[in-house]
Design an enzyme around this catalytic site. Structure first.
Site: not given
Ligand code: BES
Ligand code: MN
Ligand code: ZN
Length: 485
Positions: A263, A337
């Protein structure tokens, strides 16, 4: 903090010894005969009653009250938002006096909407995080006496609102802690401590047990970190063993650097909040301990860090999930996920009546819904409606999002059964479609709380959402007749 609810009249409330008296005035207020109402009546006549939500009038040592500080605030139309605004404004105007004991009196009935809003807004306004300060100056407010004319009819709602506050504050505590003070191991300890309550149980699976279960997707995320992953299984047994439980699955990424798909540096600190789903599960269990409903609940928390080392998972790696499906990890930042899919497979063994996962899953959900409503993806319509209703009751809102199969098309790949990312468009939905592929026949719903779990900027901090929604949903399972309209 201790709340008490009493059916006091205005004059009884004004006669209480306290550091400050906050009086909330509904639009339809009609003054009674006592001295305090007469004062309000005078203000009303003079047009000085602050009727707009958020407006206040402060009085110092008025003869009609025991409290040195009295604040009058209007609640206008009486929507949840207006009640909250009134409480926030009234509390803000006495905050610098550091009141320990408050009396909050409603000049009339509060109703359930008003009561809920008052309890949660006061708790929120007085909350202070202290855990990692060297000289903690914690919450000053200790006691709140709530007075309204309909107190007797509101006891059930009041007990619930107070339990939700306790749950929200536990969730905030864990979400607010920096990642080095909230490692997977510390989260597991917190769960075990919670489980010391009667009717609770907790089992924590470490790396070995998780490997044995074949949770290859969860393990892939954890392998780039020195902190061992933990799979937390919390239980609340309030009903017979034969009663199918509800399973709550909370994303427990204690820090999300993005992994190799790293990120940007700006605001990366906020990724300590990436275990807010897990924190909301802990908070919900805290509320269950207070309310003890006759239901069974299982909480599952896959907890690990998403970091980078020489062993970290790489874009393009293919792993085998517990379900047997292989996953191509095209983006290591889509890690939520991956930990959730194995937890969803694990959930099947409980033969649950419903499975709800709660996750700070996608930046796309923040773009779609902002900080107001959580994204609700319901694979089962009835479950979706029950969750929406629970959110309204708790004033912890969500909004239904679609799950058409077309949204999952982008997850196709030549190299595995499924890829962990699709394109940018509809990113919150393709994430939900990925999860849905691991829910089989379960009655499943997914709450994307990426926008609602914490606030950024000057007021940076966890919100404790969606503990209120989850508690209301569970309580409706315990007493379905109450939730029916
Ligand atoms: N934890 C983030 C989601 C997130 C981002 C929550 C910003 C709150 C604020 C999640 O793990 C993530 O990184 N998701 C990616 C998915 C993408 C790579 C498909 C995202 O949303 O950018
Ligand atoms: Mn991520
Ligand atoms: Zn994440």
């Amino acid at each position: 903090m201790n709340f008490e609810l009493k059916p006091f009249s205005l004059v009884e409330a004004a006669n209480q010894k306290c550091d400050a008296l906050l009086v909330l005035v509904p639009q339809e207020f009609k003054p009674g005969k006592d001295a305090f109402s007469a004062l309000l009546g005078q203000l009303q006549k003079a047009g000085d009653l602050p009727l707009k939500a958020g407006r206040v009038l402060s009085l110092y040592q008025p003869a009609q009250a025991q409290a040195p500080r009295v604040v009058i605030a209007g609640v206008e139309g009486g929507s949840a938002k207006q009640w909250r605004q009134a409480v926030q404004a009234a509390f803000a105007s006495v905050k610098s006096a550091q009141p320990k004991k408050l009396v909050l009196a409603v000049a009339g009935p509060a109703g359930e909407v008003g009561l809920r809003a008052v309890v949660s807004a006061l708790a929120e306004a007085s909350y202070v995080y202290t855990t990692t300060k060297s000289k903690p100056e914690g919450r000053v407010l200790q006691k709140v006496l709530l007075a309204c004319s309909d107190a007797a009819a509101l006891q059930t709602a009041f007990a619930r609102a107070c339990a939700i506050v306790q749950g929200v504050e536990l969730a905030k505590e864990w979400a607010n802690r920096p990642a080095n003070h909230a490692t997977p191991t510390l989260l597991a300890k917190a769960a075990q401590q919670l489980a010391e309550q009667p009717r609770f149980g907790c089992e924590v699976l470490g790396p070995k047990e998780v490997a044995k279960l074949g949770m290859g997707a969860f393990m892939a995320v954890a392998q780039g970190s020195e902190q061992p992953l933990q799979f937390i299984v919390l239980r609340y047994n309030g009903a017979a063993r034969t009663k199918a439980p509800t399973v709550l699955v909370g994303k427990g990424i204690t820090f999300d650097s993005g992994g190799i798909s790293i990120k940007p540096a700006a605001e990366m600190d906020e990724m300590k909040f990436d275990m807010s789903g897990a924190a909301s599960v802990l908070g919900t269990f805290q509320a269950l301990a207070a309310l003890r409903p006759a239901i069974n609940v299982v909480g599952l928390i896959p907890a690990c860090e998403n970091l980078i080392n020489g062993r970290a998972v790489k874009p393009g790696d293919v792993v085998t999930s517990m379900s047997g499906q292989t996953i191509e990890i095209l983006n290591t930042d889509a890690e939520g996920r991956l930990v959730l899919c194995d937890a969803l497979t694990y959930a099947e063994r409980f033969k649950p009546q419903a499975v709800i996962d709660i996750a700070t899953l996608t930046g796309a959900c923040v773009i779609a819904l902002g900080a107001v409503r959580s994204g609700l993806f319901a694979g089962n319509a009835e479950l979706g409606q029950a969750l929406s209703r629970a959110g309204e009751l708790a004033q912890d809102l969500c909004w239904p999002m679609p799950l058409d199969d077309e949204y999952g098309e982008g997850l196709k790949t030549q190299f595995a059964d499924i890829a962990n990312v699709a394109g940018r468009a509809g990113g919150a939905i393709s994430a939900a479609k990925f999860l849905q592929g691991f829910t089989g026949k379960l009655a499943w719903a997914h709450l994307d709380i990426a926008g609602t779990a914490w606030k950024s900027g000057a007021a940076k901090g966890a919100t404790g959402r969606p503990v209120g929604l989850l508690v209301e949903y569970l309580m409706a399972q315990a007493a379905p007749e109450r939730s029916a309209k």
